[in-house]
Enzyme design. Structure first.
Site, PDB file in Angstrom:
ATOM      1  N   ASP A   1      -4.291   1.039   8.111  1.00  0.00           N
ATOM      2  CA  ASP A   1      -3.134   1.911   7.949  1.00  0.00           C
ATOM      3  C   ASP A   1      -3.131   3.020   8.991  1.00  0.00           C
ATOM      4  O   ASP A   1      -2.115   3.281   9.641  1.00  0.00           O
ATOM      5  CB  ASP A   1      -3.147   2.504   6.539  1.00  0.00           C
ATOM      6  CG  ASP A   1      -1.900   3.316   6.244  1.00  0.00           C
ATOM      7  OD1 ASP A   1      -0.789   2.854   6.583  1.00  0.00           O
ATOM      8  OD2 ASP A   1      -2.031   4.409   5.667  1.00  0.00           O
TER       9      ASP A   1
ATOM     10  N   LYS B   1       5.960   5.430  -1.789  1.00  0.00           N
ATOM     11  CA  LYS B   1       6.958   6.194  -1.030  1.00  0.00           C
ATOM     12  C   LYS B   1       8.364   6.038  -1.606  1.00  0.00           C
ATOM     13  O   LYS B   1       9.273   6.793  -1.240  1.00  0.00           O
ATOM     14  CB  LYS B   1       6.942   5.755   0.433  1.00  0.00           C
ATOM     15  CG  LYS B   1       5.717   6.260   1.192  1.00  0.00           C
ATOM     16  CD  LYS B   1       5.783   5.898   2.667  1.00  0.00           C
ATOM     17  CE  LYS B   1       4.582   6.465   3.424  1.00  0.00           C
ATOM     18  NZ  LYS B   1       4.613   6.107   4.870  1.00  0.00           N
TER      19      LYS B   1
ATOM     20  N   HIS C   1      -5.771   4.196  -0.669  1.00  0.00           N
ATOM     21  CA  HIS C   1      -5.889   3.955   0.777  1.00  0.00           C
ATOM     22  C   HIS C   1      -5.920   5.238   1.602  1.00  0.00           C
ATOM     23  O   HIS C   1      -6.149   5.193   2.817  1.00  0.00           O
ATOM     24  CB  HIS C   1      -4.766   3.026   1.264  1.00  0.00           C
ATOM     25  CG  HIS C   1      -3.390   3.637   1.224  1.00  0.00           C
ATOM     26  ND1 HIS C   1      -2.672   3.783   0.062  1.00  0.00           N
ATOM     27  CD2 HIS C   1      -2.599   4.121   2.224  1.00  0.00           C
ATOM     28  CE1 HIS C   1      -1.499   4.318   0.325  1.00  0.00           C
ATOM     29  NE2 HIS C   1      -1.429   4.541   1.639  1.00  0.00           N
ATOM     30  N   HIS C   2      -5.706   6.396   0.959  1.00  0.00           N
ATOM     31  CA  HIS C   2      -5.821   7.675   1.673  1.00  0.00           C
ATOM     32  C   HIS C   2      -7.088   8.442   1.272  1.00  0.00           C
ATOM     33  O   HIS C   2      -7.260   9.599   1.679  1.00  0.00           O
ATOM     34  CB  HIS C   2      -4.588   8.552   1.419  1.00  0.00           C
ATOM     35  CG  HIS C   2      -3.404   8.161   2.246  1.00  0.00           C
ATOM     36  ND1 HIS C   2      -3.372   8.280   3.624  1.00  0.00           N
ATOM     37  CD2 HIS C   2      -2.204   7.616   1.890  1.00  0.00           C
ATOM     38  CE1 HIS C   2      -2.208   7.848   4.081  1.00  0.00           C
ATOM     39  NE2 HIS C   2      -1.476   7.436   3.046  1.00  0.00           N
TER      40      HIS C   2
ATOM     41  N   HIS D   1       0.806  -1.213   0.000  1.00  0.00           N
ATOM     42  CA  HIS D   1       0.000   0.000   0.000  1.00  0.00           C
ATOM     43  C   HIS D   1       0.848   1.278   0.000  1.00  0.00           C
ATOM     44  O   HIS D   1       0.419   2.311  -0.494  1.00  0.00           O
ATOM     45  CB  HIS D   1      -0.970   0.003   1.192  1.00  0.00           C
ATOM     46  CG  HIS D   1      -0.319   0.172   2.522  1.00  0.00           C
ATOM     47  ND1 HIS D   1       0.270  -0.869   3.209  1.00  0.00           N
ATOM     48  CD2 HIS D   1      -0.161   1.281   3.318  1.00  0.00           C
ATOM     49  CE1 HIS D   1       0.747  -0.429   4.357  1.00  0.00           C
ATOM     50  NE2 HIS D   1       0.499   0.876   4.448  1.00  0.00           N
ATOM     51  N   ASP D   2       2.055   1.230   0.540  1.00  0.00           N
ATOM     52  CA  ASP D   2       2.916   2.421   0.582  1.00  0.00           C
ATOM     53  C   ASP D   2       4.060   2.359  -0.422  1.00  0.00           C
ATOM     54  O   ASP D   2       5.058   3.074  -0.267  1.00  0.00           O
ATOM     55  CB  ASP D   2       3.493   2.605   1.990  1.00  0.00           C
ATOM     56  CG  ASP D   2       2.551   3.371   2.908  1.00  0.00           C
ATOM     57  OD1 ASP D   2       1.702   4.125   2.388  1.00  0.00           O
ATOM     58  OD2 ASP D   2       2.667   3.227   4.134  1.00  0.00           O
TER      59      ASP D   2
END
Length: 357
Positions: A301, A216, A272-273, A212-213
């Site tokens: 999260d 980054k 997801h944000h 999910h990240d």
């Protein structure tokens, strides 16, 4: 003859009834189906004709669909027994209209023995084909499982690489994966979103969560590792990791897993944000516009982010973390997902303790 035809019709329809009542996944049904087909054969031999040679293939053909040694031996044994018994009953009961065997000796020599030998030969051929096909299938399954394991290792490797860049131990990946697994399993158990959530959904989401990240990777170190509060410009760059994550998945991970899995990885990385009230990013989606996988991922999260120490703050006490999730109900998060998550407090706490321990 009418009785024979009616009995045969009932026997042929019976598997359909059993299939509807017990479901096609019941492992015991295959033995019952073969037994029914042999009773059908027995009925045919007793009442109509000794010369039903082709019908002997009926139960054996059913067995061939299972590629199982056990089913093959069972079918061969029971078909042979029913064939022999049916011929003797038909002979002594004198029901068969085209009977050609006036003495028992001729029945045994010219009917029972030849057909038994034919059945055994056919059964051996079926056993050979079943064994060979099963071996090929097992080899294919092992190869597929090995590829899946390799793909998962690649996924976890990238996820941990991202975690290490922002000075995390990788615990975030493990915890969030377990949280989405627990939450999605509970939703499945309760029948919530039963048209979407099944065992494949749970497995795909659990395996997709570590990514999910992934966006980054595109964020500069001086922003990702900054110990203090980000400036507005820096926060804008940080928020871009969601959009970047979707792009990375599309461009780099198109070969991993099946279509459903790749789509789910893309959804959790990009969305997801997003927030239930439409005030999230990168697209400002709201409510059902946000993919279900991302809505589940969002709770996991945020909960893990606030419950763990970060380079810019200390961890927030657990009860306060649960309160933050509750306060986000209907604004940040979907209400029904929050309710289920809060009902699982003890499981969440236990999981956290196990991973940290």
């Amino acid at each position: 003859m009418l009785t024979a035809y009616l009995t045969g019709a009932v026997l042929l329809l019976l598997p359909q009834v059993l299939n509807k009542v017990y479901g096609c996944a019941n492992p015991k049904l295959k033995f019952i189906y073969i037994l029914i087909s042999n009773i059908f054969l027995l009925n045919l031999e007793i009442t109509l004709t000794f010369h039903s040679v082709v019908v002997y293939a009926y139960p054996i053909a059913i067995a061939s669909f299972y590629f199982s040694k056990k089913v093959t031996f069972y079918t061969l044994f029971i078909t042979t027994i029913f064939s022999i018994v049916g011929q003797f009953i038909g002979f002594f009961a004198n029901f068969v209209p085209d009977q050609n065997f006036l003495v028992l000796k001729r029945l045994v020599l010219f009917s029972v023995l030849p057909r038994t030998m034919a059945l055994v030969s056919f059964g051996y051929l079926l056993y050979f084909l079943s064994s060979r096909t099963r071996a090929l299938l097992d080899r294919q399954i092992k190869g597929t499982n090995k590829i899946k394991e390799l793909n998962q290792d690649i996924v976890l490797g990238f996820a941990n690489l991202v975690e290490n860049r922002d000075e995390s131990t990788g615990g975030h990946v493990k915890r969030t994966s377990r949280y989405v697994e627990l939450l999605s399993k509970e939703l499945l158990k309760r029948g919530i979103y039963k048209d979407v959530i099944d065992s494949d959904f749970v497995n795909n989401l659990t395996n997709a969560a570590p990514m999910h990240d992934i966006g980054k990777m595109a964020i500069p170190d001086h922003i990702l590792q900054k110990p203090g509060k980000l400036t507005d410009e820096e926060f804008t760059i940080m928020k871009s990791h969601a959009e970047q994550g979707g792009k990375i998945i599309k461009q780099t991970f198109s070969h991993i897993g099946d279509d459903n899995y790749r789509q789910m990885v893309y959804e959790v990385a990009r969305y997801h944000h997003e927030k239930w009230n439409g005030k999230g990013y990168p697209e400002g989606r709201s409510k059902q516009e946000i993919p279900l996988a991302a809505r589940i991922m969002a709770i996991a999260d945020v909960f893990d982010a606030i419950s763990q120490r970060r380079c810019y703050r200390e961890a927030i006490p657990l009860e306060e973390c649960f309160k933050i999730i509750e306060n986000g109900k209907g604004s940040d998060f979907e209400p029904v997902l929050v309710d289920v998550f809060l009902d699982m407090r003890d499981q969440i706490k236990q999981t956290m303790a196990e991973i940290e321990g």
